[in-house]
Design an enzyme around this catalytic site. Sequence first.
Site, PDB file in Angstrom:
ATOM      1  N   LYS A 171       1.111  -1.498  -0.165  1.00 43.03           N
ATOM      2  CA  LYS A 171       0.059  -0.095   0.233  1.00 43.03           C
ATOM      3  C   LYS A 171       1.183   1.159  -0.296  1.00 43.03           C
ATOM      4  O   LYS A 171       1.370   1.701   1.101  1.00 43.03           O
ATOM      5  CB  LYS A 171      -0.705   0.146   0.627  1.00 43.03           C
ATOM      6  CG  LYS A 171      -1.714   1.794   1.562  1.00 43.03           C
ATOM      7  CD  LYS A 171      -2.085   1.898   2.704  1.00 43.03           C
ATOM      8  CE  LYS A 171      -1.504   2.886   2.564  1.00 43.03           C
ATOM      9  NZ  LYS A 171      -1.674   4.099   1.687  1.00 43.03           N
ATOM     10  N   GLY A 202      -5.148   3.109  -1.443  1.00 46.98           N
ATOM     11  CA  GLY A 202      -5.826   3.430  -0.252  1.00 46.98           C
ATOM     12  C   GLY A 202      -5.233   4.067   0.603  1.00 46.98           C
ATOM     13  O   GLY A 202      -3.873   4.336   0.408  1.00 46.98           O
ATOM     14  N   ASP A 203      -6.058   4.407   2.116  1.00 43.45           N
ATOM     15  CA  ASP A 203      -5.768   5.568   2.668  1.00 43.45           C
ATOM     16  C   ASP A 203      -5.465   4.558   4.340  1.00 43.45           C
ATOM     17  O   ASP A 203      -5.528   3.207   4.076  1.00 43.45           O
ATOM     18  CB  ASP A 203      -6.432   6.744   3.084  1.00 43.45           C
ATOM     19  CG  ASP A 203      -7.764   6.176   3.972  1.00 43.45           C
ATOM     20  OD1 ASP A 203      -7.913   4.729   4.255  1.00 43.45           O
ATOM     21  OD2 ASP A 203      -8.620   6.873   3.653  1.00 43.45           O
ATOM     22  N   GLY A 204      -4.607   5.062   4.780  1.00 48.55           N
ATOM     23  CA  GLY A 204      -3.782   3.995   6.093  1.00 48.55           C
ATOM     24  C   GLY A 204      -5.239   4.147   6.923  1.00 48.55           C
ATOM     25  O   GLY A 204      -4.896   2.710   7.298  1.00 48.55           O
ATOM     26  N   VAL A 207      -7.437   0.999   4.237  1.00 52.47           N
ATOM     27  CA  VAL A 207      -6.509   0.342   3.598  1.00 52.47           C
ATOM     28  C   VAL A 207      -5.369  -0.539   4.733  1.00 52.47           C
ATOM     29  O   VAL A 207      -5.070  -1.445   4.698  1.00 52.47           O
ATOM     30  CB  VAL A 207      -5.979   0.418   2.556  1.00 52.47           C
ATOM     31  CG1 VAL A 207      -5.228   0.138   1.318  1.00 52.47           C
ATOM     32  CG2 VAL A 207      -7.208   0.935   1.475  1.00 52.47           C
ATOM     33  N   GLY A 208      -4.982   0.892   5.184  1.00 48.01           N
ATOM     34  CA  GLY A 208      -3.625   0.304   5.775  1.00 48.01           C
ATOM     35  C   GLY A 208      -4.320  -0.669   7.005  1.00 48.01           C
ATOM     36  O   GLY A 208      -3.781  -1.130   7.540  1.00 48.01           O
ATOM     37  N   GLU A 246       9.600   2.334  10.794  1.00 41.98           N
ATOM     38  CA  GLU A 246      11.020   2.746  10.228  1.00 41.98           C
ATOM     39  C   GLU A 246      10.388   4.596  10.537  1.00 41.98           C
ATOM     40  O   GLU A 246       9.181   4.665   9.323  1.00 41.98           O
ATOM     41  CB  GLU A 246      11.656   3.000   9.011  1.00 41.98           C
ATOM     42  CG  GLU A 246      13.369   3.572   8.730  1.00 41.98           C
ATOM     43  CD  GLU A 246      12.581   4.673   7.939  1.00 41.98           C
ATOM     44  OE1 GLU A 246      12.654   5.763   9.345  1.00 41.98           O
ATOM     45  OE2 GLU A 246      12.420   4.941   7.218  1.00 41.98           O
ATOM     46  N   CYS A 280      13.653  11.327   6.279  1.00 39.17           N
ATOM     47  CA  CYS A 280      13.287  11.300   8.556  1.00 39.17           C
ATOM     48  C   CYS A 280      14.456  11.335   9.208  1.00 39.17           C
ATOM     49  O   CYS A 280      15.031  11.605   9.953  1.00 39.17           O
ATOM     50  CB  CYS A 280      12.678   9.870   8.520  1.00 39.17           C
ATOM     51  SG  CYS A 280      13.384   8.928   7.306  1.00 39.17           S
ATOM     52  N   GLU A 380       9.420  17.174  14.791  1.00 44.90           N
ATOM     53  CA  GLU A 380       9.910  16.589  13.218  1.00 44.90           C
ATOM     54  C   GLU A 380       9.074  17.651  11.843  1.00 44.90           C
ATOM     55  O   GLU A 380       7.727  17.770  11.630  1.00 44.90           O
ATOM     56  CB  GLU A 380       9.808  15.284  12.499  1.00 44.90           C
ATOM     57  CG  GLU A 380      10.598  15.113  11.281  1.00 44.90           C
ATOM     58  CD  GLU A 380       9.592  13.790  11.070  1.00 44.90           C
ATOM     59  OE1 GLU A 380      10.914  13.362  10.376  1.00 44.90           O
ATOM     60  OE2 GLU A 380       9.229  12.776  11.276  1.00 44.90           O
TER      61      GLU A 380
END
Length: 477
Positions: A171, A202-204, A207-208, A246, A280, A380
């Site tokens: 995904k 898809g989105d988190g 689908v995520g 990660e 990151c 961040e």
Amino acid sequence: MLDKRKFYINGEWVDPITPNDLTVLNPATEQAIAVISMGSAADIDRAVAAAKTAFATYGRMPIDERIALLEALLAIYTRRYDEMAQTITLELGAPITMSTDQQAHVGIGHLEGFIDALKRMKMRETLPNGDIVLREPIGVCGLITPWNWPINQIALKVVPALATGSTCILKPSEFTPLNALLYAEMIHEAGFPAGTFNLVNGDGVHVGAALSKHIDVDMMSFTGSTRAGTAVSKDAADTVKRVTLELGGKSPNIVFEDADLEERITGSVLECFNNSGQSCDAPTRLLVQRSVYDRAVEIARRVGATVKVGDPQEPGDHIGPLVSDIQYGRVQALIEAGIAEGAELLVGGPGKPEGFEAGYYVKPTIFVGVNNGMRIAREEVFGPVLAILPFDAEEDAISIANDTNYGLAAYVQSGDLDRAERVATRLRAGMVHINGAPHRYGSPFGGYKQSGNGREGGLFGLEDFLEVKTIHRPDAA
């Protein structure tokens, strides 16, 4: 506008079970470039079923045959290299020079690193006590990748899954799906068996989560924000599947007074702004020894003022826009927070650069007068924003550097390599770069603390996708 509404499941391009269109924008122009489908739990069920069926045979495929498939993929990727670079520039906004030299290149470098590691890995060995240890593919893997280095993270997850004999469902980020769809075309052309690799956009949230919760998924590998990584871990917990993460970073960059200031401050500023700050492991906290602080600030001012923004389609060393309006808003909010908390603007500031009314462009920004309690030193930012902080002695630098919830990368600049390595051993980070040394293909990538767990790349990256089985023989010594 490109029509990319199909998913890749069980070796075929298929329609979503329920249509749900999403427009993909070019972040440099805010214009539509493609339409994709946003999947559902039902699409994930279909993809997982394909991966589970394929694993029954692919998991037993000899290593030599898997290596041949990976080498075929390498040849195809190399042939379509420029297409990948152009695609990333179009959907991410990375300038074409950067996409060609860095973004697209990782797809070759990581693949070569994994092929080399797979050739060297021992899948069977006998312990001194006579027992046999086998390394076997973990099974069906759910892979969720971000938008900022898209093919980098896809290669770091898809390749080790397929290399070890596992099967997978990818995904990708809905902000940068086109490079993933292109990679699916390459995998198909390389001849990987149907069901070994599947892709559902898809989105988190939908689908995520469906992937993370699925009882037939044996492992989740996620790259993205710490907040989203926490959600993946919670969703995966009920089925006790392996989870590797990660996540974010707030990497310290320690500059000692004996460093080559002109070289190392210049390199540090440019490294922070690379990819428009959307990395990151970017060295976003510049810790400078107080005895050379004023000189370092002046160099940073000069270098920062030379960093230009520009059209991603134009060659050059300028930076491009941020990926989306959402990301632009987040970065602007943190720049405003830095000003409100009393930090001093050295370069840049709020708003868009002059002449860039369209597109999600941000001024390259440097703050001084920062302390480690400010939001710009703790959160961040994920944009071209650098915070410069002073320190007095070595212990002070180590204390400030480690005073963070993150632990992905750290940087040390010093003319004394013994000191640099000594300090590196004290830093709570998964990777430490000394005097501009780069991350090299085949070395482990990953972090401590809230920057995640597990390692990606090379031999260490393969191990995350393997189970260990012990066979106790009756004739063992």
